[in-house]
Design an enzyme around this catalytic site. Structure first.
Site, PDB file in Angstrom:
ATOM      1  N   ASP A  24       0.817  -1.238  -0.054  1.00  0.00           N
ATOM      2  CA  ASP A  24       0.004   0.130  -0.014  1.00  0.00           C
ATOM      3  C   ASP A  24       0.930   1.298  -0.015  1.00  0.00           C
ATOM      4  O   ASP A  24       0.460   2.152   0.881  1.00  0.00           O
ATOM      5  CB  ASP A  24      -1.064  -0.036   1.212  1.00  0.00           C
ATOM      6  CG  ASP A  24      -1.976  -0.988   1.204  1.00  0.00           C
ATOM      7  OD1 ASP A  24      -1.955  -1.922   0.233  1.00  0.00           O
ATOM      8  OD2 ASP A  24      -2.787  -1.258   2.098  1.00  0.00           O
ATOM      9  N   LYS A 129      -6.719  -4.905  -3.082  1.00  0.00           N
ATOM     10  CA  LYS A 129      -7.313  -5.526  -2.060  1.00  0.00           C
ATOM     11  C   LYS A 129      -8.180  -4.499  -1.152  1.00  0.00           C
ATOM     12  O   LYS A 129      -7.971  -3.448  -0.968  1.00  0.00           O
ATOM     13  CB  LYS A 129      -6.232  -5.847  -0.917  1.00  0.00           C
ATOM     14  CG  LYS A 129      -5.351  -4.925  -0.454  1.00  0.00           C
ATOM     15  CD  LYS A 129      -4.427  -5.402   0.480  1.00  0.00           C
ATOM     16  CE  LYS A 129      -3.167  -4.462   1.362  1.00  0.00           C
ATOM     17  NZ  LYS A 129      -4.074  -3.495   2.347  1.00  0.00           N
ATOM     18  N   CYS A 162      -1.988  -2.569   7.698  1.00  0.00           N
ATOM     19  CA  CYS A 162      -2.008  -3.388   6.892  1.00  0.00           C
ATOM     20  C   CYS A 162      -0.683  -4.325   6.589  1.00  0.00           C
ATOM     21  O   CYS A 162      -0.848  -5.450   6.192  1.00  0.00           O
ATOM     22  CB  CYS A 162      -2.088  -3.007   5.461  1.00  0.00           C
ATOM     23  SG  CYS A 162      -3.942  -1.991   5.183  1.00  0.00           S
TER      24      CYS A 162
HETATM   25  N1  TIU Z   1      -2.705   0.153   4.295  1.00  0.00           N
HETATM   26  C1  TIU Z   1      -3.079   0.659   5.674  1.00  0.00           C
HETATM   27  O1  TIU Z   1      -2.270   0.161   6.667  1.00  0.00           O
HETATM   28  N2  TIU Z   1      -4.286   0.986   5.696  1.00  0.00           N
HETATM   29  C2  TIU Z   1      -4.733   1.812   6.919  1.00  0.00           C
HETATM   30  O2  TIU Z   1      -5.827   2.411   6.711  1.00  0.00           O
HETATM   31  N3  TIU Z   1      -4.033   2.230   7.846  1.00  0.00           N
HETATM   32  C3  TIU Z   1      -4.089   3.193   8.532  1.00  0.00           C
HETATM   33  O3  TIU Z   1      -3.115   3.163   9.574  1.00  0.00           O
HETATM   34  N4  TIU Z   1      -5.019   3.835   8.771  1.00  0.00           N
END
Ligand code: TIU
Length: 227
Positions: A24, A129, A162
């Site tokens: 991400d 995802k 994530c």
């Molecule tokens: N990619 C991921 O970690 N999504 C989140 O929403 N992370 C947060 O820390 N908000």
């Protein structure tokens, strides 16, 4: 085998059966105006790791490892976004709402793209995802199994959301996982440190951790032995 001086003990892998999974590294999390900043977070700690992730990607490509990139994203009609997920967070700028980089966390929008410095190359896998974990509602496991992948190097954002969820999912599916500790980041530095500790406590209950420099020196040593 490449042998890394990792914590809690050395980690050994072969590049042919190992994938780098970059979680991400999207504008939505790293830049102002995306999902992360809409949630009230200071995005700067995430931007700080971009050069390290870029160096890790270069190392994986040089070693001819499989590279996987993920994006947390939802379909434009939000049919893959639980109502509960949408309702939590910022009530005025939530998932699907229009922000400065397009609709928040929606597939195909400018904010949903991987950072230009870390753009996937031809032949690399990109997984969209809908959840925090990279294995939930995706074909990642099938794609890794098809290619004989047994080991994962994990990086990206955020460490305790994530990255951690994906590493736990991978561990439960039998992958040997190492988190590259300075190639992941959190909006909360204390959560970053605690996550690295909890993943690797109890003899590596979820896996191993090591900084990029350890990986680089291990790869250099391997290349010297296998010119
Ligand atoms: N990619 C991921 O970690 N999504 C989140 O929403 N992370 C947060 O820390 N908000």
């Amino acid at each position: 085998m490449i042998r890394i001086d990792a914590f809690p003990y050395p980690y050994q892998f072969h590049p042919r059966s190992t994938a780098l999974v970059v979680i991400d590294m999207q504008r939505d999390f790293v830049e102002e105006g995306g999902f992360g900043s809409a949630l009230g977070n200071d995005v700067r700690p995430l931007g700080a790791i971009v050069p390290t992730v870029a160096a890790l990607l270069a190392l994986a490509r040089q070693t001819q490892m499989l590279v996987v990139h993920t994006r947390e994203s939802h379909l434009p009609d939000l049919s893959d976004c639980p109502r509960t997920k949408r309702l939590r967070g910022n009530p005025t700028l939530g998932i699907g709402d229009v922000g400065p980089m397009g609709r928040i966390l929606v597939r195909g929008e400018p904010g949903n793209q991987i950072l230009p410095q870390l753009t996937p190359m031809a032949g690399e896998i990109v997984i969209d995802k809908p959840g925090k974990g990279a294995f939930y509602a995706t074909d990642l496991h099938a794609q890794l199994q098809e290619r004989g992948i047994t080991h994962l190097l994990v990086a990206g954002v955020t460490t305790e959301v994530c990255v951690q969820t994906s590493m736990r999912e991978a561990n439960d599916r039998g992958y040997e996982c190492l988190v590259v500790e300075d190639a992941c980041a959190s909006y909360f530095p204390a959560f970053h440190r605690a996550t690295l500790d909890m993943l690797t406590a109890q003899g590596g209950i979820v896996g191993w951790r090591a900084p990029l420099a350890q990986l680089q020196s291990a790869v250099t040593a391997y290349a010297g032995e296998h010119p």
